[in-house]
Design an enzyme around this catalytic site. Structure first.
Site, mmCIF file in Angstrom:
data_model
loop_
_atom_site.group_PDB
_atom_site.id
_atom_site.type_symbol
_atom_site.label_atom_id
_atom_site.label_comp_id
_atom_site.label_asym_id
_atom_site.label_seq_id
_atom_site.Cartn_x
_atom_site.Cartn_y
_atom_site.Cartn_z
ATOM 1 N N GLY A 220 0.834 -1.194 0.000
ATOM 2 C CA GLY A 220 0.000 0.000 0.000
ATOM 3 C C GLY A 220 0.867 1.241 0.000
ATOM 4 N N SER A 221 0.325 2.313 0.524
ATOM 5 C CA SER A 221 1.029 3.592 0.422
ATOM 6 C C SER A 221 2.166 3.695 1.439
ATOM 7 C CB SER A 221 0.040 4.734 0.636
ATOM 8 O OG SER A 221 -0.476 4.664 1.946
ATOM 9 N N THR A 222 3.122 4.535 1.130
ATOM 10 C CA THR A 222 4.269 4.723 2.022
ATOM 11 C C THR A 222 3.806 5.278 3.369
ATOM 12 O OG1 THR A 222 5.783 4.979 0.174
ATOM 13 C CG2 THR A 222 6.464 5.973 2.258
ATOM 14 N N THR A 224 0.983 4.815 4.983
ATOM 15 C CA THR A 224 0.429 3.741 5.812
ATOM 16 C C THR A 224 1.549 2.822 6.292
ATOM 17 O OG1 THR A 224 -1.624 3.846 4.564
ATOM 18 C CG2 THR A 224 -1.280 1.884 5.869
ATOM 19 N N GLY A 225 2.516 2.553 5.414
ATOM 20 C CA GLY A 225 3.647 1.712 5.800
ATOM 21 C C GLY A 225 4.396 2.293 6.992
ATOM 22 N N GLU A 242 5.676 -3.389 0.875
ATOM 23 C CA GLU A 242 5.762 -3.019 -0.550
ATOM 24 C C GLU A 242 4.978 -1.725 -0.694
ATOM 25 O OE1 GLU A 242 7.624 -4.400 -2.653
ATOM 26 O OE2 GLU A 242 7.990 -6.426 -1.914
ATOM 27 N N CYS A 276 1.819 -0.352 -8.824
ATOM 28 C CA CYS A 276 2.928 0.163 -8.017
ATOM 29 C C CYS A 276 4.154 0.392 -8.890
ATOM 30 C CB CYS A 276 3.238 -0.787 -6.886
ATOM 31 S SG CYS A 276 3.448 -2.489 -7.426
HETATM 32 P P1 NAD Z 1 -3.376 2.500 1.447
HETATM 33 O O1 NAD Z 1 -2.085 2.542 2.186
HETATM 34 O O2 NAD Z 1 -4.306 3.634 1.613
HETATM 35 O O3 NAD Z 1 -4.223 1.207 1.876
HETATM 36 C C1 NAD Z 1 -3.687 -0.094 1.767
HETATM 37 C C2 NAD Z 1 -4.342 -0.979 2.828
HETATM 38 O O4 NAD Z 1 -3.981 -0.521 4.124
HETATM 39 C C3 NAD Z 1 -5.864 -1.014 2.800
HETATM 40 O O5 NAD Z 1 -6.283 -2.338 3.103
HETATM 41 C C4 NAD Z 1 -6.232 -0.065 3.943
HETATM 42 O O6 NAD Z 1 -7.496 -0.341 4.518
HETATM 43 C C5 NAD Z 1 -5.133 -0.343 4.946
HETATM 44 N N1 NAD Z 1 -4.825 0.737 5.869
HETATM 45 C C6 NAD Z 1 -5.069 2.068 5.701
HETATM 46 N N2 NAD Z 1 -4.560 2.755 6.761
HETATM 47 C C7 NAD Z 1 -3.991 1.845 7.576
HETATM 48 C C8 NAD Z 1 -3.257 1.936 8.805
HETATM 49 N N3 NAD Z 1 -3.029 3.114 9.381
HETATM 50 N N4 NAD Z 1 -2.759 0.807 9.342
HETATM 51 C C9 NAD Z 1 -2.951 -0.404 8.739
HETATM 52 N N5 NAD Z 1 -3.646 -0.548 7.593
HETATM 53 C C10 NAD Z 1 -4.152 0.548 7.011
HETATM 54 O O7 NAD Z 1 -2.986 2.242 -0.077
HETATM 55 P P2 NAD Z 1 -3.989 2.134 -1.322
HETATM 56 O O8 NAD Z 1 -4.483 3.512 -1.612
HETATM 57 O O9 NAD Z 1 -4.965 1.043 -1.098
HETATM 58 O O10 NAD Z 1 -2.995 1.640 -2.473
HETATM 59 C C11 NAD Z 1 -2.271 2.529 -3.292
HETATM 60 C C12 NAD Z 1 -0.823 2.562 -2.878
HETATM 61 O O11 NAD Z 1 -0.305 1.242 -2.810
HETATM 62 C C13 NAD Z 1 0.060 3.295 -3.857
HETATM 63 O O12 NAD Z 1 0.950 4.140 -3.177
HETATM 64 C C14 NAD Z 1 0.851 2.182 -4.539
HETATM 65 O O13 NAD Z 1 2.087 2.559 -5.054
HETATM 66 C C15 NAD Z 1 0.970 1.196 -3.453
HETATM 67 N N6 NAD Z 1 1.220 -0.137 -3.984
HETATM 68 C C16 NAD Z 1 2.468 -0.664 -3.861
HETATM 69 C C17 NAD Z 1 2.755 -1.912 -4.380
HETATM 70 C C18 NAD Z 1 4.146 -2.504 -4.273
HETATM 71 O O14 NAD Z 1 4.301 -3.683 -4.532
HETATM 72 N N7 NAD Z 1 5.164 -1.753 -3.895
HETATM 73 C C19 NAD Z 1 1.745 -2.637 -5.023
HETATM 74 C C20 NAD Z 1 0.479 -2.062 -5.130
HETATM 75 C C21 NAD Z 1 0.226 -0.818 -4.589
#
Ligand code: NAD
Length: 468
Positions: A220-222, A224-225, A242, A276
């Site tokens: 997911g997003s940096t 959130t990571g 990731e 991503c």
């Molecule tokens: P996001 O971080 O908003 O959400 C991802 C997941 O995290 C969702 O299930 C969400 O409910 C959960 N979440 C949200 N806040 C949280 C928290 N504080 N703690 C724990 N979990 C939480 O990301 P998104 O908008 O769903 O996805 C888009 C992003 O993902 C883009 O930045 C994209 O580059 C990245 N991405 C990366 C890869 C990779 O392999 N590097 C692959 C796909 C997407």
């Protein structure tokens, strides 16, 4: 529509939290609801996984491989249903959703086929030292909305292959294909080995903090990571992250750009740019920028936009309203900076989250559309004067997922290692493969997925030091 339920301990379970409407991005309207879990149900899922782990951790490699082969077969049997669900909730054209399901099967089989060797570090009279790999326990998986089925498989299969049990939380934007996947898996696996909970950020946060989860794999997003890293400190959870990318591609001076334009377009606009490792910033020698823009605009003009189940459609909507708003905001900002909108630059005048494939020229580093990850159907084409300048501009980012160099193969291959990123493609981009480790450098992630390196991230090394 089947009955969507959570899966906890091998049972179909109704969500105890308020259901979440699931929106079809091609209409902007909810077409069904997803069950949602409370944090108490997350606890039940973690308990169920821990119970399943107590037995599964002792299973042989052959048993684990056979189980994943059964899973691959079960996914294949439900391929049409899963592809249809992916289109409805995620928005991509059917052919791409079918590719996603095919990828899910391929990655499952690849995980099944992997072997974890015992490494003999020392062997002599009276002494033998072996390095073994043990499973970690309950693995939590949190996934995004862009490739919901494929990324669920990327997380779940190596975790099981290494002897762990899993609790997965899909994105609330795209929960359905994961709920079905886990139901399908549960029908061929021991109860509790894989469990699903749907929820918003608070459920994800509870997973990051959960003392019963030994490892979390997150895509997911940096931002959130970063939150997950902070919350995971309580039990020093193992993490694979990731995260976001802002991949740069450099086209070498003098390259025949007509010959590579299709490849550039396909890898920048893969999944409507919501990938991503898509190409997100294109650096082209100043003498060729206009030609490249025209070539890409011609390909954009050929796209058939529409709902993913409509025949002939090649280009779907953006997945959700906040993401569409973000794309609009970045293009608006580019306009305000005096950028040239070569094509697109607007929403379609129809319901749903459609945004025309957009090429933007006249920007450089420092503009938001270049510096920030757009994650949507818009590509900035940036002029450079020298190759050294292009490398410096490409590397001037806190992200480092992928990158690419396009042009004569020897010159491109020589330049490739200068890019600061986890994968560099030459004359390609965005190709991820089940047997190749994939992960980000800098703020694009921690750890890798896929191949043996990816599998080992789901294990704890244990050294066996034998005397006598
Ligand atoms: P996001 O971080 O908003 O959400 C991802 C997941 O995290 C969702 O299930 C969400 O409910 C959960 N979440 C949200 N806040 C949280 C928290 N504080 N703690 C724990 N979990 C939480 O990301 P998104 O908008 O769903 O996805 C888009 C992003 O993902 C883009 O930045 C994209 O580059 C990245 N991405 C990366 C890869 C990779 O392999 N590097 C692959 C796909 C997407």
């Amino acid at each position: 529509m089947p009955d969507f339920t959570l899966t906890i301990g091998g049972q179909n379970v109704a969500g105890a939290a308020r259901p979440i409407p699931v929106i079809d991005p091609s209409t902007g309207q909810a077409f069904t609801e997803s069950p949602a879990a409370t944090v108490a149900q997350l606890d039940q899922a973690v308990d169920a996984a821990a119970q399943a782990f107590a037995t599964w951790q002792h299973s042989s490699h052959a048993e684990r491989s056979a189980a994943l082969e059964r899973v691959a077969g079960a996914i294949e049997q439900h391929a049409a249903e899963l592809a249809d669900l992916v289109v409805r909730e995620q928005g991509k054209p059917l052919a791409l959703a079918q590719m996603e399901v095919g990828g899910a099967v391929a990655w499952t089989r690849a995980a099944a086929a992997l072997l974890i060797p015992v490494e003999v570090i020392e062997q002599r009279e009276g002494k033998r030292i072996e390095l073994h790999r043990k499973p970690l326990g309950v693995v939590g998986s949190i996934t995004p909305w862009n490739w919901p089925l494929m990324i669920a498989v990327w997380h779940i299969m190596p975790a099981l292959r290494a002897g762990n049990a899993v609790v997965i939380k899909p994105s609330p934007f795209t929960p359905l294909s994961t709920l079905r996947l886990v139901q399908i898996m549960a029908s061929v696996l021991p109860a509790g080995l894989v469990n699903s909970v749907v929820g918003e950020a608070e459920v994800g946060q509870a997973m990051a903090e959960h003392p019963g989860i030994a490892k979390l794999v997150f895509t997911g997003s940096t931002r959130t990571g970063q939150d997950i890293v902070r919350r995971a400190a309580g039990n020093l959870k193992r993490l694979t992250l990731e995260l976001g990318g802002n991949d740069a591609a450099i086209v070498l001076p003098g390259t025949d750009t007509a010959a590579i334009a299709e490849g550039l377009f396909a890898t920048a606009f893969l999944n409507m740019g919501q990938t991503c490792a898509a190409l997100k910033r294109l650096y082209v020698h100043e003498s060729q920028v206009d030609a490249v823009c025209e070539q890409l605009a011609a390909i954009a003009a050929r796209q058939v936009l529409g709902g993913g189940l409509e025949p002939g459609v090649t280009f779907g909507p953006v997945q959700n309203a906040p993401q569409l708003a973000r794309v609009e905001e970045l293009v608006q900002d580019a306009r305000a900076q005096g950028a040239r909108i070569v094509c697109g630059g607007q929403r379609l005048d129809r319901p749903g989250y459609f945004y025309a494939p957009t090429i933007v020229a006249g920007l450089s580093n420092g503009a938001r559309l270049v510096d920030e990850e757009q994650f949507g159907p818009v590509l900035p084409v940036i002029a450079y004067r020298t190759v050294d300048e292009a490398v410096a501009l490409a590397n001037a980012s806190s992200m480092g997922l992928g990158g690419s160099v396009w042009g004569e193969v020897q010159a491109a291959t020589a330049l490739a290692p200068r890019l600061e990123c986890g994968t560099v493609w030459v004359n390609g981009h965005a190709e991820v493969l089940p047997h190749c480790p994939f992960g980000g450098s800098k703020m694009s992630g921690v750890g890798v997925e896929f191949g043996l390196d990816g599998l080992l991230e789901y294990t704890q090394p244990q050294l066996l030091n034998i005397n006598g």
